[in-house]
Design a protein around this motif. Structure first.
Motif, PDB file in Angstrom:
ATOM      1  N   TRP A  78       0.806  -1.220   0.000  1.00 19.57           N
ATOM      2  CA  TRP A  78       0.000   0.000   0.000  1.00 19.57           C
ATOM      3  C   TRP A  78       0.839   1.270   0.000  1.00 19.57           C
ATOM      4  N   THR A  79       2.023   1.247   0.604  1.00 20.74           N
ATOM      5  CA  THR A  79       2.829   2.466   0.735  1.00 20.74           C
ATOM      6  C   THR A  79       4.179   2.395   0.021  1.00 20.74           C
ATOM      7  N   ASN A  80       4.577   1.222  -0.476  1.00 24.37           N
ATOM      8  CA  ASN A  80       5.875   1.013  -1.123  1.00 24.37           C
ATOM      9  C   ASN A  80       7.055   1.195  -0.179  1.00 24.37           C
ATOM     10  N   ARG A  81       6.816   1.297   1.097  1.00 26.04           N
ATOM     11  CA  ARG A  81       7.920   1.441   2.036  1.00 26.04           C
ATOM     12  C   ARG A  81       8.642   0.114   2.197  1.00 26.04           C
ATOM     13  N   PRO A  82       9.976   0.131   2.322  1.00 25.87           N
ATOM     14  CA  PRO A  82      10.730  -1.115   2.475  1.00 25.87           C
ATOM     15  C   PRO A  82      10.514  -1.726   3.850  1.00 25.87           C
ATOM     16  N   GLY A  83      10.440  -3.055   3.861  1.00 28.19           N
ATOM     17  CA  GLY A  83      10.259  -3.784   5.119  1.00 28.19           C
ATOM     18  C   GLY A  83      11.494  -4.604   5.461  1.00 28.19           C
ATOM     19  N   GLU A  84      11.274  -5.774   5.999  1.00 29.37           N
ATOM     20  CA  GLU A  84      12.370  -6.611   6.466  1.00 29.37           C
ATOM     21  C   GLU A  84      13.200  -7.148   5.301  1.00 29.37           C
ATOM     22  N   VAL A  85      14.454  -7.453   5.602  1.00 33.85           N
ATOM     23  CA  VAL A  85      15.354  -8.065   4.635  1.00 33.85           C
ATOM     24  C   VAL A  85      15.101  -9.563   4.632  1.00 33.85           C
ATOM     25  N   VAL A  86      14.809 -10.110   3.445  1.00 36.77           N
ATOM     26  CA  VAL A  86      14.504 -11.544   3.342  1.00 36.77           C
ATOM     27  C   VAL A  86      15.678 -12.336   2.786  1.00 36.77           C
ATOM     28  N   ALA A  87      16.634 -11.679   2.124  1.00 35.22           N
ATOM     29  CA  ALA A  87      17.773 -12.412   1.574  1.00 35.22           C
ATOM     30  C   ALA A  87      18.888 -11.429   1.257  1.00 35.22           C
ATOM     31  N   VAL A  88      20.129 -11.925   1.380  1.00 33.23           N
ATOM     32  CA  VAL A  88      21.319 -11.171   1.002  1.00 33.23           C
ATOM     33  C   VAL A  88      22.222 -12.125   0.222  1.00 33.23           C
ATOM     34  N   PHE A  89      22.525 -11.770  -1.030  1.00 40.77           N
ATOM     35  CA  PHE A  89      23.349 -12.622  -1.884  1.00 40.77           C
ATOM     36  C   PHE A  89      24.648 -11.907  -2.207  1.00 40.77           C
ATOM     37  N   PRO A  90      25.781 -12.616  -2.196  1.00 42.56           N
ATOM     38  CA  PRO A  90      27.013 -12.001  -2.711  1.00 42.56           C
ATOM     39  C   PRO A  90      26.847 -11.668  -4.193  1.00 42.56           C
ATOM     40  N   ARG A  91      27.517 -10.622  -4.625  1.00 43.78           N
ATOM     41  CA  ARG A  91      27.375 -10.207  -6.022  1.00 43.78           C
ATOM     42  C   ARG A  91      27.762 -11.305  -6.993  1.00 43.78           C
ATOM     43  N   HIS A  92      28.758 -12.113  -6.628  1.00 42.35           N
ATOM     44  CA  HIS A  92      29.212 -13.163  -7.535  1.00 42.35           C
ATOM     45  C   HIS A  92      28.346 -14.418  -7.449  1.00 42.35           C
ATOM     46  N   ALA A  93      27.335 -14.423  -6.574  1.00 37.37           N
ATOM     47  CA  ALA A  93      26.473 -15.601  -6.417  1.00 37.37           C
ATOM     48  C   ALA A  93      25.006 -15.178  -6.367  1.00 37.37           C
ATOM     49  N   PHE A  94      24.607 -14.297  -7.254  1.00 40.45           N
ATOM     50  CA  PHE A  94      23.228 -13.829  -7.334  1.00 40.45           C
ATOM     51  C   PHE A  94      22.422 -14.859  -8.132  1.00 40.45           C
ATOM     52  N   PRO A  95      21.523 -15.631  -7.500  1.00 38.86           N
ATOM     53  CA  PRO A  95      20.851 -16.756  -8.174  1.00 38.86           C
ATOM     54  C   PRO A  95      19.673 -16.313  -9.040  1.00 38.86           C
TER      55      PRO A  95
END
Length: 257
Positions: A78-95
């Protein structure tokens, strides 16, 4: 509710800055949504209840590219505000895989840790530039048509890098992410250019204060052979005796016509 991209990205960076490691630089942020292609919404809306069901099952995320990682945040419906972080990937391992760069709605498939299979993500043209910057983290073969991501170096070796990231003098670029071309170095007086790399043309040297300028003839004095008495280069073909020299501003006298 944040609508402008700049406002949404500022909110994401503010959110991630609270938990990001020291020295982390934020390069690009992309808003995506899950579910089938949005082009099918018109068909779903024709079936009672199906359009609403599809809309409620869609999930919204922010994908943020940093100098070391790709961070996935939940985005409010509804507001486009960012919420919790669900995943963090290294740049060389972005699936990410099966990336399709389309005119209006682009798509890609991302394997999140909470899902058993890759999730389809839809990206609107509004976020096209940010998606092209995110492509710096795409693995080889991620494009569905086998093409090269937009941020990869071109065949001539001219590198492309997201805007806002510039190297320090002598700094080496990160692996797989070359810096943009730098302007050619300026030589010191009398310095020879490197082999095969000439220096750009330099302006003519100016005399220092008190330094004598080139000698000029006195009135009535004949200049040395081959030297123009008015300064500048001597014309290649001087006018013959009795012939008027050609000059753009010269116009013959009416008596000469």
């Amino acid at each position: 509710m944040a609508i402008r991209r700049a406002k949404q990205k500022a909110q994401v960076i503010e959110k991630l800055s609270q938990v990001a490691p020291p020295g982390e630089a934020f390069i690009a942020c992309v808003h995506v949504e899950t579910g089938p292609s949005p082009w099918l919404n018109a068909i779903f809306d024709e079936i009672p209840g199906v359009g609403l069901l599809v809309a409620l099952t869609r999930r919204f995320y922010f994908l943020t590219l940093t100098n070391s990682s790709v961070v996935v945040n939940v985005a409010s419906r509804w507001t486009n505000r960012p919420g919790e972080v669900v995943a963090v990937f290294p740049r060389h391992a972005f699936p990410v895989s099966r990336v399709k760069r389309a005119t209006i709605w682009s798509s890609m498939y991302l394997q999140l840790p909470t899902d058993s299979k890759p999730k389809r993500l839809n990206i609107h043209r509004y976020w096209r530039n940010e998606m092209d910057q995110l492509a710096a983290a795409f693995p080889p073969g991620a494009m569905a048509d086998g093409s090269v991501p937009p941020t990869a170096p071109d065949p001539l070796g001219r590198p492309i890098m997201p805007q806002g990231v510039q190297p320090f003098p002598g700094q080496q670029p990160p692996a797989g992410q070359p810096f943009p071309p730098q302007p050619p170095a300026q030589p010191f007086p009398g310095q020879q250019p490197p082999a095969g790399q000439p220096f750009p043309p330099q302006p003519p040297a100016q005399p220092f204060p008190g330094q004598q300028a080139p000698a000029q003839p006195f009135p009535g004095q004949q200049p040395p052979a081959g030297q123009n008495p008015y300064g500048g280069a001597q014309p290649a073909h001087p006018a013959a005796p009795g012939q008027q020299p050609h000059h753009p501003s010269y116009a013959p006298h009416p008596d000469q016509l």
